[in-house]
Enzyme design. Sequence first.
Site, short mmCIF file in Angstrom:
data_model
loop_
_atom_site.label_atom_id
_atom_site.label_comp_id
_atom_site.label_asym_id
_atom_site.label_seq_id
_atom_site.Cartn_x
_atom_site.Cartn_y
_atom_site.Cartn_z
N SER A 248 0.85 -1.18 0.00
CA SER A 248 0.00 0.00 0.00
C SER A 248 0.89 1.24 0.00
O SER A 248 2.12 1.14 0.03
CB SER A 248 -0.92 0.02 1.23
OG SER A 248 -0.15 0.20 2.41
N LYS A 249 0.25 2.39 0.02
CA LYS A 249 0.99 3.64 -0.04
C LYS A 249 1.86 3.84 1.20
O LYS A 249 2.86 4.55 1.15
CB LYS A 249 0.02 4.81 -0.22
CG LYS A 249 0.65 6.03 -0.86
CD LYS A 249 -0.37 6.86 -1.61
CE LYS A 249 0.32 7.94 -2.43
NZ LYS A 249 -0.62 8.67 -3.29
N ARG A 250 1.47 3.23 2.30
CA ARG A 250 2.27 3.40 3.52
C ARG A 250 3.64 2.76 3.39
O ARG A 250 4.56 3.06 4.14
CB ARG A 250 1.54 2.83 4.73
CG ARG A 250 1.50 1.30 4.80
CD ARG A 250 0.84 0.82 6.08
NE ARG A 250 0.88 -0.62 6.19
CZ ARG A 250 0.01 -1.45 5.64
NH1 ARG A 250 -0.98 -0.95 4.92
NH2 ARG A 250 0.12 -2.76 5.79
N GLY B 83 5.41 3.18 0.77
CA GLY B 83 6.15 4.02 -0.17
C GLY B 83 5.79 3.77 -1.62
O GLY B 83 6.36 4.37 -2.52
#
Length: 469
Positions: free
Chosen positions: A238-240, A242
């Site tokens: 996911s975006k967490r 990076g």
Amino acid sequence: MQEIVTRFPPSPTGNLHVGGARTALFNWLLARSQGGRFILRLEDTDVQRSTQEMTDSIIEAMHWLGMEWDEGPYFQSQRFSIYREYINYLLNTDRAYYCQCSEKEVEAMRNEAWKKGENPKYNGRCRDLGLDFAPGRVVRFKTPKQGETMFRDLLKGVNSVENSQLDDFVISRADGSPTYNFAVVVDDATMGVTHILRGDDHLSNTPKQVLLYTALGFELPNFGHVPMIMGPDKKKLSKRHGALSVLEYRDAGYLPEALVNYLVRLGWSYGDQEIFSREELVNAFSIERLSKSACVFDPEKLDWVNSRHIKESPSQNLAPRLQAFLQEAGYSDVDLDYLEDIVPLLQPRAATLREMADLAEFFVLPDDRIEYPRDLLDKYFDQEVVTHLNSLLQSFQNLEDFSQQTLEDTVRKYLEVQGIKFKKLAQPIRIAVTGKTASPGIFETLAVLGKQRVLNRLHNLLATVSLAE
């Protein structure tokens, strides 16, 4: 021999991210490697969440990655009459029925089954009531109560599920729109899709789709479920972690061929080879080489792959791309031929095009905008150095050939006559023409900057030192 037909069916409720891009790439490569067809289809039945902006973004990302399609883009929102036809077929052949149970009632059925230790599902209350159409009623598929549903997965082998574990799932919502499992079966069957490669998060949907294929009289395609991409913590990427959208990687300065290379290698291998051109990927790709294990997204490895592609790309290919980043930074009139000379000096140093643009800035700055920090002037420019730079300035003015070799010969000869080492003047010359203590090779840099820029910057440096005294 059967023609291979694959597809990529993103939902335009968000941007195209690396997980979806990898799925698209596997399907695109399978079609291209076998001389088949690749279809793009937008699954936009979620009218409230689907937007034109996201549709345009997905299409732009596909173009940037170089995944051109042979058919489409098709839009599910434009195919409702087709879905209605097949829903009516299932109703008329007693393979589906209208259901009037509310969502609250269905949820209560599931909770009751769960409390009894049973599989939480719809209990079939409306299955044999023979209800007709009425506003607010959904259509449910009549799942067989006995036996099992089996299919052979291209990666995972034989899969089966007891039909008793499945409920009578909804195929048409109360507003008449088809559900995912129904629409995707009708689309893939009527579009002639033969192979479906997708993430293994879809594995639980496949038995329902197999039942629908059979009930509608369609031939089953070949299913292949690839493991999901994980973050370093072994959780779904996911975006967490990076991870960015495809277009965010473009805007960050990654090359499309590098991102393609990296994503394909997340779950596919070909010996020890790491770096592939697009043509090599097409020629080498096969389903048999897809991994059955989850893979971890590594931003540092992506940077390395991108840096390798930058190093190996012809300067004439990189120059227009570098020009775009420089234009974004405010340098709108940089000559492409000049950039082609700059690029080879920066290729070994840059991991992304954005980094290359930062490194190239001193090449394109107007001569009078090169800044000379006071701490560098104090450290490197005493009176002796200033005297030497004045002498070199005169020597450079007299040169007709301003090539790297001539410049190097001129400076070496001067050093010999003066009895000093190059170390004495290397940093002062570099600072004079770049404003920095780090740059590509000094003689390469001087040659690419050209005679007039070098003379201008030496004059400006000497004037600045004079004013600082």
